[in-house]
Design a protein around this motif. Structure first.
Motif, mmCIF file in Angstrom:
data_model
loop_
_atom_site.group_PDB
_atom_site.id
_atom_site.type_symbol
_atom_site.label_atom_id
_atom_site.label_comp_id
_atom_site.label_asym_id
_atom_site.label_seq_id
_atom_site.Cartn_x
_atom_site.Cartn_y
_atom_site.Cartn_z
ATOM 1 N N ALA A 1 29.576 5.909 -4.052
ATOM 2 C CA ALA A 1 29.676 4.436 -4.426
ATOM 3 C C ALA A 1 31.172 3.903 -4.710
ATOM 4 N N ASN A 2 32.111 4.850 -4.722
ATOM 5 C CA ASN A 2 33.545 4.346 -5.071
ATOM 6 C C ASN A 2 34.394 4.616 -3.674
ATOM 7 N N ASP A 3 33.829 5.088 -2.681
ATOM 8 C CA ASP A 3 34.594 5.181 -1.242
ATOM 9 C C ASP A 3 33.570 4.980 0.027
ATOM 10 N N ASP A 4 33.627 3.824 0.267
ATOM 11 C CA ASP A 4 32.771 3.218 1.365
ATOM 12 C C ASP A 4 33.129 4.199 2.877
ATOM 13 N N ASP A 5 34.400 4.462 2.932
ATOM 14 C CA ASP A 5 34.598 5.185 4.288
ATOM 15 C C ASP A 5 34.023 6.494 4.218
ATOM 16 N N LEU A 6 33.904 7.111 2.986
ATOM 17 C CA LEU A 6 33.378 8.458 3.071
ATOM 18 C C LEU A 6 32.064 8.136 2.935
ATOM 19 N N PHE A 7 31.221 7.407 2.528
ATOM 20 C CA PHE A 7 29.864 7.403 2.715
ATOM 21 C C PHE A 7 29.486 7.062 4.328
ATOM 22 N N LYS A 8 30.346 6.203 4.888
ATOM 23 C CA LYS A 8 30.018 5.894 6.252
ATOM 24 C C LYS A 8 29.965 7.333 7.032
ATOM 25 N N GLU A 9 31.177 7.949 6.700
ATOM 26 C CA GLU A 9 31.503 9.147 7.673
ATOM 27 C C GLU A 9 30.234 9.876 7.434
ATOM 28 N N TRP A 10 29.961 10.375 6.185
ATOM 29 C CA TRP A 10 28.961 11.369 6.118
ATOM 30 C C TRP A 10 27.455 10.829 6.445
ATOM 31 N N MET A 11 27.258 9.404 6.485
ATOM 32 C CA MET A 11 26.025 8.978 6.967
ATOM 33 C C MET A 11 26.065 9.364 8.593
ATOM 34 N N TYR A 12 27.084 8.889 8.989
ATOM 35 C CA TYR A 12 27.102 9.555 10.786
ATOM 36 C C TYR A 12 26.786 10.936 10.787
ATOM 37 N N ILE A 13 27.647 11.943 9.909
ATOM 38 C CA ILE A 13 27.378 13.370 10.119
ATOM 39 C C ILE A 13 25.939 13.522 9.968
ATOM 40 N N TRP A 14 25.410 13.219 8.919
ATOM 41 C CA TRP A 14 24.082 13.283 8.700
ATOM 42 C C TRP A 14 23.049 13.046 9.569
ATOM 43 N N GLN A 15 23.064 11.894 10.003
ATOM 44 C CA GLN A 15 22.277 11.463 11.207
ATOM 45 C C GLN A 15 22.442 12.024 12.447
ATOM 46 N N SER A 16 23.698 12.182 12.808
ATOM 47 C CA SER A 16 23.826 13.162 13.798
ATOM 48 C C SER A 16 23.197 14.664 13.831
ATOM 49 N N GLU A 17 22.815 15.135 12.549
ATOM 50 C CA GLU A 17 22.582 16.419 12.431
ATOM 51 C C GLU A 17 20.842 16.130 12.652
ATOM 52 N N VAL B 1 22.102 14.458 -0.408
ATOM 53 C CA VAL B 1 21.917 15.719 -0.772
ATOM 54 C C VAL B 1 22.355 16.865 0.059
ATOM 55 N N TRP B 2 22.591 16.250 1.316
ATOM 56 C CA TRP B 2 23.274 17.222 2.469
ATOM 57 C C TRP B 2 24.708 17.278 2.122
ATOM 58 N N TYR B 3 25.303 16.196 1.894
ATOM 59 C CA TYR B 3 26.895 16.074 1.420
ATOM 60 C C TYR B 3 26.874 16.992 0.291
ATOM 61 N N ALA B 4 26.259 16.899 -0.674
ATOM 62 C CA ALA B 4 26.451 17.696 -1.912
ATOM 63 C C ALA B 4 26.431 19.214 -1.487
ATOM 64 N N LEU B 5 25.148 19.644 -0.594
ATOM 65 C CA LEU B 5 25.444 20.833 -0.324
ATOM 66 C C LEU B 5 26.417 21.292 0.260
ATOM 67 N N GLN B 6 27.026 20.369 1.392
ATOM 68 C CA GLN B 6 28.140 20.967 2.340
ATOM 69 C C GLN B 6 29.499 20.884 1.205
#
Length: 370
Positions: free
Chosen positions: A269-285, A52-57
């Motif tokens: 689901a189609n881009d593991d690197d994107l998922f990892k990048e945004w998981m890190y961004i979100w958890q940092s938030e 949800v955070w990624y979609a919002l951004q």
């Protein structure tokens, strides 16, 4: 970014207090002049909120006519209370609390957010009686630590109403105990690790990434049990539920929200690197002690659905994978006295799935990508 989180929190709390969740006139204007419908979303401060955070951004909700306002809550019970009071339009909870909301005030499943079984683990300190009393006290689950005597009068850190709460209840029941036999401290998920590391409580249960530091320190901490170990066939998921008023008055906005979430999930689901990048961004938030490595590890617990997977999951009405999964949830809740026999006898999972909105959202997303 942290300032943005605070701004969203402040704005959403103001909207909730004035009761905007009940109005069909919640409209605003986007930067290009198009009309947006406001949706008030009650979210947990957990890793599952990354989509949800990624979609919002990325502006996906605005693309589909939605002005999303987020309020973060510290427990599943407080989210359900806000939903019941009409202070929010939609919210995220685990399967069991979502089922409680569905059967008590008529909310419906709008989105599959993430798998949530393996995410919940129970930890104790190595010098605690729960660990020193050893394993093998529950015949069906010999790997679980702690005798009944060791668990009795212990202090448990949990978030009331979330899946970890039910994990502890299940362990206690199998030991012949109840929640009255332990002292429970209800805490926000991301507060539990610091409190436990500081010496508070005898045992803690939390979702990933809130147990990472204890898993990484076997010299001092041991995993007592996990939800997927207890119930390997139990399809516990993080959900997004829509409240009755929004289902009646804001169906187009709910469809737009579902499109934004599923679009983001499909990209992850189609881009593991994107998922990892945004998981890190979100958890940092939300102030988790996170590294890029730990965020990448967390992604492995939250496999994202593609559009094709989502269609297979939701299609089929009463015979859908989704409906069958929630029937198992209801059976489990009934077996541990979290759903009465009367409610269970009347329960039909498909009545609480907004599959008409979900499938319409999928149709439009697939058309956009064809």
């Amino acid at each position: 970014m942290k300032r943005l989180v605070s701004t969203i929190l402040a704005l959403s709390l103001i909207f909730a207090l004035v009761g905007c969740g009940n109005s069909n006139d919640d409209v605003s204007t986007s930067s290009d002049g198009s009309e947006l419908t406001t949706l008030l979303y009650g979210a947990p401060s957990t890793a599952t909120s990354v989509t949800v955070w990624y979609a919002l951004q990325q502006g996906y909700f605005e693309d589909y006519g939605v002005d999303l306002q987020i309020t973060f809550f510290n427990s599943g019970t407080s989210i359900n209370d806000a939903a019941r009071a009409g202070e929010i339009d939609l919210y995220s909870l685990g399967s069991m609390m979502s089922t409680t909301g569905a059967t008590t005030f008529g909310s419906q499943l709008l989105c599959y957010l993430a798998p949530d079984n393996a995410a919940y683990r129970v930890y104790a300190r190595n010098d605690s009686e729960i660990i020193t009393s050893g394993q093998g006290h529950i015949e069906k689950y010999p790997n679980i630590y702690g005798s009944a005597d060791a668990w009795k009068n212990s202090t448990v850190l949990w978030t009331k109403g979330q899946s970890g709460h039910y994990t502890i209840n299940a362990i206690l029941e199998m030991l012949g105990l109840t929640s009255d036999d332990v002292t429970s401290i209800d805490m926000e998920q991301n507060q539990i690790p610091a409190a436990f590391a500081a010496g508070e409580g005898d045992v803690m249960v939390a979702g990933i990434p809130n147990w990472n530091e204890f898993e990484a320190d076997p010299e001092h901490y041991t995993m007592v049990a996990s939800l997927d170990e207890l119930y390997p066939d139990y399809d516990n998921i993080a959900t997004i539920m829509a409240c009755p008023d929004a289902l009646e008055n804001k169906q187009e906005a709910l469809k737009g929200f579902a499109k934004g979430v599923m679009r983001a999930q499909n990209e992850f689901a189609n881009d593991d690197d994107l998922f990892k990048e945004w998981m890190y961004i979100w958890q940092s938030e939300y102030n988790v002690d996170v590294t890029e490595e730990s965020a990448a590890n967390d992604c492995a617990f939250y496999k994202m659905p593609t559009l094709e997977w989502s269609r297979q999951y939701f299609e089929g009405g009463e015979d859908s994978i989704c409906a069958n999964g929630f029937m198992k949830i209801a059976e489990f809740m009934n077996s541990v006295d979290q759903m009465s026999d009367e409610v269970f006898a009347e329960y039909n999972a498909d009545d609480y799935i907004a599959d008409d909105i979900i499938l319409a959202a999928l149709d439009e997303l697939e058309a956009e990508q064809s």
